[in-house]
Design an enzyme around this catalytic site. Structure first.
Site, PDB file in Angstrom:
ATOM      1  N   ASN A 210      -2.713   0.938  -2.962  1.00  0.00           N
ATOM      2  CA  ASN A 210      -4.097   0.627  -3.341  1.00  0.00           C
ATOM      3  C   ASN A 210      -4.909   0.134  -2.143  1.00  0.00           C
ATOM      4  OD1 ASN A 210      -3.096  -1.899  -2.867  1.00  0.00           O
ATOM      5  ND2 ASN A 210      -3.348  -2.670  -4.953  1.00  0.00           N
TER       6      ASN A 210
ATOM      7  N   HIS B  21      -4.002  -2.281  -0.022  1.00  0.00           N
ATOM      8  CA  HIS B  21      -3.861  -3.695   0.346  1.00  0.00           C
ATOM      9  C   HIS B  21      -3.171  -3.860   1.700  1.00  0.00           C
ATOM     10  CE1 HIS B  21       0.198  -4.198  -2.025  1.00  0.00           C
ATOM     11  NE2 HIS B  21       0.482  -4.103  -0.743  1.00  0.00           N
TER      12      HIS B  21
ATOM     13  N   ASP C 134       3.219 -12.880   3.959  1.00  0.00           N
ATOM     14  CA  ASP C 134       3.148 -13.283   2.554  1.00  0.00           C
ATOM     15  C   ASP C 134       4.511 -13.665   2.001  1.00  0.00           C
ATOM     16  OD1 ASP C 134       4.146 -10.665   2.619  1.00  0.00           O
ATOM     17  OD2 ASP C 134       2.346  -9.786   1.764  1.00  0.00           O
TER      18      ASP C 134
ATOM     19  N   GLU D 225      -5.298  -7.772  -2.339  1.00  0.00           N
ATOM     20  CA  GLU D 225      -5.549  -6.686  -3.262  1.00  0.00           C
ATOM     21  C   GLU D 225      -7.023  -6.269  -3.226  1.00  0.00           C
ATOM     22  OE1 GLU D 225      -2.978  -5.292  -4.157  1.00  0.00           O
ATOM     23  OE2 GLU D 225      -1.814  -6.287  -5.720  1.00  0.00           O
TER      24      GLU D 225
HETATM   25  C1  GLP Z   1       4.236  -5.244  -0.030  1.00  0.00           C
HETATM   26  C2  GLP Z   1       3.832  -6.154   1.103  1.00  0.00           C
HETATM   27  C3  GLP Z   1       2.838  -5.471   2.005  1.00  0.00           C
HETATM   28  C4  GLP Z   1       3.336  -4.093   2.377  1.00  0.00           C
HETATM   29  C5  GLP Z   1       3.536  -3.266   1.158  1.00  0.00           C
HETATM   30  C6  GLP Z   1       3.960  -1.832   1.450  1.00  0.00           C
HETATM   31  O1  GLP Z   1       3.273  -5.154  -1.022  1.00  0.00           O
HETATM   32  N1  GLP Z   1       3.262  -7.392   0.668  1.00  0.00           N
HETATM   33  O2  GLP Z   1       2.642  -6.264   3.164  1.00  0.00           O
HETATM   34  O3  GLP Z   1       2.403  -3.472   3.211  1.00  0.00           O
HETATM   35  O4  GLP Z   1       4.527  -3.926   0.405  1.00  0.00           O
HETATM   36  O5  GLP Z   1       5.310  -1.685   1.159  1.00  0.00           O
HETATM   37  P1  GLP Z   1       6.177  -0.390   1.411  1.00  0.00           P
HETATM   38  O6  GLP Z   1       6.354  -0.305   2.876  1.00  0.00           O
HETATM   39  O7  GLP Z   1       7.447  -0.694   0.689  1.00  0.00           O
HETATM   40  O8  GLP Z   1       5.418   0.745   0.855  1.00  0.00           O
END
Ligand code: GLP
Length: 253
Positions: free
Chosen positions: A136, A138, A67, A143
């Site tokens: 959440n 995702h 992304d 989402e």
């Molecule tokens: C962002 C990314 C996700 C990732 C998430 C978790 O939202 N788009 O791909 O899984 O962060 O992040 P963290 O590892 O900082 O909790």
């Protein structure tokens, strides 16, 4: 699903890095799906260490990131392109041009998403997809209530996601509201998926994803339908799993 509960977060990151390195040793031309976020920093740190020790090469690999924020050019310090350069690409031997991310600055986000999806298909789809997990549930930026059949497209981010990710933006600057993300269908086409979750903030999502019903309410739960999905957890992220002892029994390491 294979659930690996490692003794702590660094051990979980090390295990995930080892799975990626093993894939590259067996298949040097692998198409990798890469992720961002705090959890991945430790995974990439371990991969860089393995590369420096001569234990893994990325020279034949291609990658597609999950992304990118809409509106942020690749040289923006908060873009995922910038994150990837800083945390991984600048330290390994991947070929210039072999690492792909959606272009956040593209004038037409829908067209850019379609182009990106077509590029993944043209590359033969992802061999090994690395995933983090949102609080959440995702995966990528899919989402809750994302179609389980979705492909790459722009997605509006939940307030809680933007709040969680605001730590990576300067004070007073909010994360963009929209991101281009691989779809859940795109992710499910990957031949193997590897999800890493650490820390107590992920415990509820992990329990829903692993032991709850398959539901767009917790998008990661779709991985129950994937033929080759591994989750690497630390004890804090595994804390709400009913069957944690069973997972530890069958996969002691
Ligand atoms: C962002 C990314 C996700 C990732 C998430 C978790 O939202 N788009 O791909 O899984 O962060 O992040 P963290 O590892 O900082 O909790």
């Amino acid at each position: 699903m294979k659930i690996l509960i490692r003794p702590d977060a660094p051990a979980a990151a090390a295990r995930a890095a080892e799975i990626i390195a093993a894939r590259l040793r067996a298949q040097p031309g692998a198409v990798l799906g890469l992720a961002t976020g705090g959890t991945m920093e430790a995974v990439y740190g371990r991969l860089i260490a393995l590369h420096r020790a001569g234990q893994v090469s990325f020279a034949g690999a291609t990658s597609f990131n999950l992304d990118e924020y809409v509106g942020l050019a690749g040289d923006h310090p908060c873009s995922y392109r910038h994150y990837m350069a800083e945390k991984l690409f600048d330290h390994i031997d991947m070929r210039a041009g072999a690492a792909h991310l959606p272009r956040g600055e593209a004038p037409d986000a829908d067209a850019e998403a379609a182009r990106y999806e077509a590029a993944i298909v043209a590359a033969g789809d992802i061999d090994l997809q690395l995933l983090g997990l949102g609080q959440n549930g995702h995966i990528g930026f899919n989402e809750p209530t994302s179609s389980l059949a979705s492909v790459t497209r722009p997605k509006t981010l939940e307030r809680s996601t933007r709040a969680a990710n605001s730590q990576y933006f300067p004070d007073g600057i909010e994360p963009p509201r929209i991101a281009i993300t691989m779809g859940i269908g795109t992710i499910m086409r990957a031949r193997e998926v590897l999800l890493v979750a650490t820390g107590a903030a992920k415990a509820r999502a992990v329990a829903q994803v692993v032991e709850g019903p398959v539901s767009a309410r917790w998008p990661g739960s779709v991985l129950q339908m994937h033929p080759r999905a591994t989750l690497v957890l630390d004890p804090a992220a595994a804390a709400e799993l009913e069957l944690a002892e069973y997972y530890r029994d069958i996969h002691p390491d």
